[in-house]
Design a protein around this motif. Structure first.
Motif, PDB file in Angstrom:
ATOM      1  N   LYS A  52       0.835  -1.196   0.000  1.00  0.00           N
ATOM      2  CA  LYS A  52       0.000   0.000   0.000  1.00  0.00           C
ATOM      3  C   LYS A  52       0.874   1.252   0.000  1.00  0.00           C
ATOM      4  O   LYS A  52       1.810   1.372   0.782  1.00  0.00           O
ATOM      5  N   GLY A  53       0.573   2.164  -0.907  1.00  0.00           N
ATOM      6  CA  GLY A  53       1.314   3.407  -1.002  1.00  0.00           C
ATOM      7  C   GLY A  53       2.549   3.333  -1.881  1.00  0.00           C
ATOM      8  O   GLY A  53       3.238   4.338  -2.070  1.00  0.00           O
ATOM      9  N   SER A  54       2.849   2.150  -2.423  1.00  0.00           N
ATOM     10  CA  SER A  54       4.020   1.998  -3.284  1.00  0.00           C
ATOM     11  C   SER A  54       3.625   2.153  -4.758  1.00  0.00           C
ATOM     12  O   SER A  54       2.449   2.245  -5.096  1.00  0.00           O
ATOM     13  N   ARG A  55       4.628   2.155  -5.612  1.00  0.00           N
ATOM     14  CA  ARG A  55       4.423   2.340  -7.051  1.00  0.00           C
ATOM     15  C   ARG A  55       5.043   1.183  -7.817  1.00  0.00           C
ATOM     16  O   ARG A  55       6.215   0.855  -7.619  1.00  0.00           O
ATOM     17  N   PHE A  56       4.251   0.578  -8.708  1.00  0.00           N
ATOM     18  CA  PHE A  56       4.720  -0.541  -9.523  1.00  0.00           C
ATOM     19  C   PHE A  56       4.257  -0.266 -10.956  1.00  0.00           C
ATOM     20  O   PHE A  56       3.071  -0.163 -11.215  1.00  0.00           O
ATOM     21  N   GLN A  57       5.220  -0.166 -11.864  1.00  0.00           N
ATOM     22  CA  GLN A  57       4.903   0.223 -13.242  1.00  0.00           C
ATOM     23  C   GLN A  57       5.591  -0.711 -14.232  1.00  0.00           C
ATOM     24  O   GLN A  57       6.797  -0.965 -14.141  1.00  0.00           O
ATOM     25  N   LEU A  58       4.818  -1.215 -15.204  1.00  0.00           N
ATOM     26  CA  LEU A  58       5.344  -2.009 -16.306  1.00  0.00           C
ATOM     27  C   LEU A  58       5.193  -1.195 -17.586  1.00  0.00           C
ATOM     28  O   LEU A  58       4.085  -0.835 -17.978  1.00  0.00           O
ATOM     29  N   GLY A  59       6.324  -0.914 -18.256  1.00  0.00           N
ATOM     30  CA  GLY A  59       6.303  -0.090 -19.451  1.00  0.00           C
ATOM     31  C   GLY A  59       5.794  -0.827 -20.679  1.00  0.00           C
ATOM     32  O   GLY A  59       5.588  -2.051 -20.670  1.00  0.00           O
ATOM     33  N   ASN A  60       5.602  -0.090 -21.745  1.00  0.00           N
ATOM     34  CA  ASN A  60       5.070  -0.646 -22.983  1.00  0.00           C
ATOM     35  C   ASN A  60       5.923  -1.814 -23.477  1.00  0.00           C
ATOM     36  O   ASN A  60       7.148  -1.761 -23.469  1.00  0.00           O
ATOM     37  N   ASN A  61       5.227  -2.875 -23.902  1.00  0.00           N
ATOM     38  CA  ASN A  61       5.851  -4.043 -24.540  1.00  0.00           C
ATOM     39  C   ASN A  61       6.802  -4.824 -23.627  1.00  0.00           C
ATOM     40  O   ASN A  61       7.643  -5.588 -24.121  1.00  0.00           O
ATOM     41  N   ALA A  62       6.681  -4.626 -22.332  1.00  0.00           N
ATOM     42  CA  ALA A  62       7.443  -5.476 -21.415  1.00  0.00           C
ATOM     43  C   ALA A  62       6.947  -6.915 -21.532  1.00  0.00           C
ATOM     44  O   ALA A  62       5.767  -7.166 -21.788  1.00  0.00           O
ATOM     45  N   LYS A  63       7.863  -7.868 -21.349  1.00  0.00           N
ATOM     46  CA  LYS A  63       7.490  -9.286 -21.418  1.00  0.00           C
ATOM     47  C   LYS A  63       7.938  -9.972 -20.136  1.00  0.00           C
ATOM     48  O   LYS A  63       9.124  -9.937 -19.796  1.00  0.00           O
ATOM     49  N   ILE A  64       6.995 -10.618 -19.457  1.00  0.00           N
ATOM     50  CA  ILE A  64       7.253 -11.267 -18.175  1.00  0.00           C
ATOM     51  C   ILE A  64       7.032 -12.765 -18.346  1.00  0.00           C
ATOM     52  O   ILE A  64       5.896 -13.224 -18.471  1.00  0.00           O
ATOM     53  N   ASN A  65       8.109 -13.538 -18.378  1.00  0.00           N
ATOM     54  CA  ASN A  65       8.015 -14.989 -18.539  1.00  0.00           C
ATOM     55  C   ASN A  65       8.007 -15.678 -17.178  1.00  0.00           C
ATOM     56  O   ASN A  65       8.863 -15.395 -16.339  1.00  0.00           O
ATOM     57  N   SER A  66       7.054 -16.579 -16.995  1.00  0.00           N
ATOM     58  CA  SER A  66       6.945 -17.296 -15.726  1.00  0.00           C
ATOM     59  C   SER A  66       6.706 -18.791 -15.885  1.00  0.00           C
ATOM     60  O   SER A  66       6.915 -19.543 -14.934  1.00  0.00           O
ATOM     61  N   SER A  67       6.266 -19.236 -17.046  1.00  0.00           N
ATOM     62  CA  SER A  67       5.986 -20.659 -17.222  1.00  0.00           C
ATOM     63  C   SER A  67       7.273 -21.415 -17.528  1.00  0.00           C
ATOM     64  O   SER A  67       8.253 -20.848 -18.024  1.00  0.00           O
ATOM     65  N   LEU A  68       7.266 -22.711 -17.252  1.00  0.00           N
ATOM     66  CA  LEU A  68       8.460 -23.544 -17.366  1.00  0.00           C
ATOM     67  C   LEU A  68       9.100 -23.443 -18.739  1.00  0.00           C
ATOM     68  O   LEU A  68      10.324 -23.351 -18.871  1.00  0.00           O
ATOM     69  N   ARG A  69       8.300 -23.445 -19.793  1.00  0.00           N
ATOM     70  CA  ARG A  69       8.823 -23.500 -21.158  1.00  0.00           C
ATOM     71  C   ARG A  69       8.880 -22.131 -21.836  1.00  0.00           C
ATOM     72  O   ARG A  69       9.063 -22.040 -23.052  1.00  0.00           O
ATOM     73  N   ALA A  70       8.753 -21.064 -21.063  1.00  0.00           N
ATOM     74  CA  ALA A  70       8.733 -19.722 -21.655  1.00  0.00           C
ATOM     75  C   ALA A  70      10.120 -19.228 -22.033  1.00  0.00           C
ATOM     76  O   ALA A  70      10.254 -18.205 -22.701  1.00  0.00           O
ATOM     77  N   ASN A  71      11.153 -19.932 -21.603  1.00  0.00           N
ATOM     78  CA  ASN A  71      12.536 -19.515 -21.826  1.00  0.00           C
ATOM     79  C   ASN A  71      13.344 -20.745 -22.235  1.00  0.00           C
ATOM     80  O   ASN A  71      13.089 -21.839 -21.732  1.00  0.00           O
ATOM     81  N   PRO A  72      14.325 -20.604 -23.148  1.00  0.00           N
ATOM     82  CA  PRO A  72      15.114 -21.771 -23.553  1.00  0.00           C
ATOM     83  C   PRO A  72      15.792 -22.494 -22.387  1.00  0.00           C
ATOM     84  O   PRO A  72      16.002 -23.701 -22.436  1.00  0.00           O
ATOM     85  N   LEU A  73      16.149 -21.756 -21.323  1.00  0.00           N
ATOM     86  CA  LEU A  73      16.754 -22.377 -20.147  1.00  0.00           C
ATOM     87  C   LEU A  73      15.720 -22.973 -19.206  1.00  0.00           C
ATOM     88  O   LEU A  73      16.065 -23.695 -18.279  1.00  0.00           O
ATOM     89  N   GLY A  74      14.451 -22.637 -19.423  1.00  0.00           N
ATOM     90  CA  GLY A  74      13.402 -23.031 -18.506  1.00  0.00           C
ATOM     91  C   GLY A  74      13.299 -22.051 -17.347  1.00  0.00           C
ATOM     92  O   GLY A  74      14.295 -21.472 -16.921  1.00  0.00           O
ATOM     93  N   CYS A  75      12.093 -21.842 -16.862  1.00  0.00           N
ATOM     94  CA  CYS A  75      11.867 -21.002 -15.678  1.00  0.00           C
ATOM     95  C   CYS A  75      11.573 -21.947 -14.521  1.00  0.00           C
ATOM     96  O   CYS A  75      10.508 -22.567 -14.475  1.00  0.00           O
ATOM     97  N   PHE A  76      12.533 -22.083 -13.585  1.00  0.00           N
ATOM     98  CA  PHE A  76      12.329 -23.024 -12.477  1.00  0.00           C
ATOM     99  C   PHE A  76      11.360 -22.469 -11.445  1.00  0.00           C
ATOM    100  O   PHE A  76      10.959 -23.180 -10.523  1.00  0.00           O
ATOM    101  N   GLN A  77      10.979 -21.190 -11.592  1.00  0.00           N
ATOM    102  CA  GLN A  77       9.963 -20.592 -10.737  1.00  0.00           C
ATOM    103  C   GLN A  77       9.301 -19.467 -11.522  1.00  0.00           C
ATOM    104  O   GLN A  77       9.847 -19.005 -12.527  1.00  0.00           O
ATOM    105  N   PRO A  78       8.112 -19.016 -11.098  1.00  0.00           N
ATOM    106  CA  PRO A  78       7.527 -17.841 -11.736  1.00  0.00           C
ATOM    107  C   PRO A  78       8.370 -16.599 -11.457  1.00  0.00           C
ATOM    108  O   PRO A  78       9.157 -16.564 -10.502  1.00  0.00           O
TER     109      PRO A  78
END
Length: 213
Positions: A52-78
């Motif tokens: 509460k009271g903080s600021r969180f901003q994602l700019g245009n065209n940002a990409k957030i990978n969280s699934s296991l196969r979303a990255n060639p190395l694999g995402c071991f966590q979200p």
């Protein structure tokens, strides 16, 4: 052109399914108080919390990978994206890409335009705990927190750790597994634990060389 195997077709369909859920995760992020720019993509569901009271901003065209196969190395966590204190800020500028990494801001983490952050990297502007008395530990993340600033066009490799108070200059590169505790000058490699600084050759980006070339 060779035909795709059944496994490639299955992967293609699964990727379409994950991409189609991006709108749900965008909606959830907005419900939690995140300012989401145009064209932001979520591949898999991240872990997001906004103090509460903080600021969180994602700019245009940002990409957030969280699934296991979303990255060639694999995402071991979200991907874990958190503001921890009132008045904290977590800002990702346009065209930032992250994969299964942790960004925890008790003071300020600012990621510049075009930054890529590899699978499993950690950026934390706080120690989370402080010694109290003889044996106890406090849990005020804001105590002693110092801002992290990552300038435009930086690459941070897989499993790297960037700690509080660090500024990374434009077009610098942080090697996989590096532990960065001090500023990285523009156009330098930061490699090892603790990270040492190596100037990037003037023609590096023109010839597309890797850190070992």
């Amino acid at each position: 052109m060779p035909k795709r195997s059944w496994a490639e077709y299955a992967g293609f369909i699964l990727n379409l399914g994950r991409a189609s859920l991006s709108g749900f995760w965008t909606f959830e992020a907005r419900l939690k108080g995140v300012s989401v720019g145009r064209g932001v993509t979520f591949v898999g569901r991240p872990l997001i919390s906004v103090a509460k009271g903080s600021r969180f901003q994602l700019g245009n065209n940002a990409k957030i990978n969280s699934s296991l196969r979303a990255n060639p190395l694999g995402c071991f966590q979200p991907s874990v994206l958190r503001t921890l204190c009132p008045d904290a800020e977590l800002i990702l500028d346009a065209n930032v890409g992250i994969s299964g990494c942790v960004l925890c801001a008790a003071k300020s983490i600012h990621i510049g335009e075009g930054v890529n952050i590899g699978s499993g990297a950690l950026l934390m502007d706080t120690d989370f705990h402080q010694p109290i008395g003889q044996w106890e530990w406090g849990s005020d993340p804001g105590r002693g927190a110092r801002p992290i600033h990552v300038s435009c066009g930086v690459f941070i490799g897989a499993r790297a750790i960037v700690l509080k108070g660090v500024t990374i200059g434009e077009r610098a590169m942080v090697g996989a597994g590096a532990v960065v505790t001090k500023p990285v000058p523009p156009r330098h490699f930061a490699v090892g634990n603790p990270a040492r600084m190596i100037p990037i050759p003037d023609d590096y980006f023109a010839r597309g060389a890797g850190p070992d070339q």
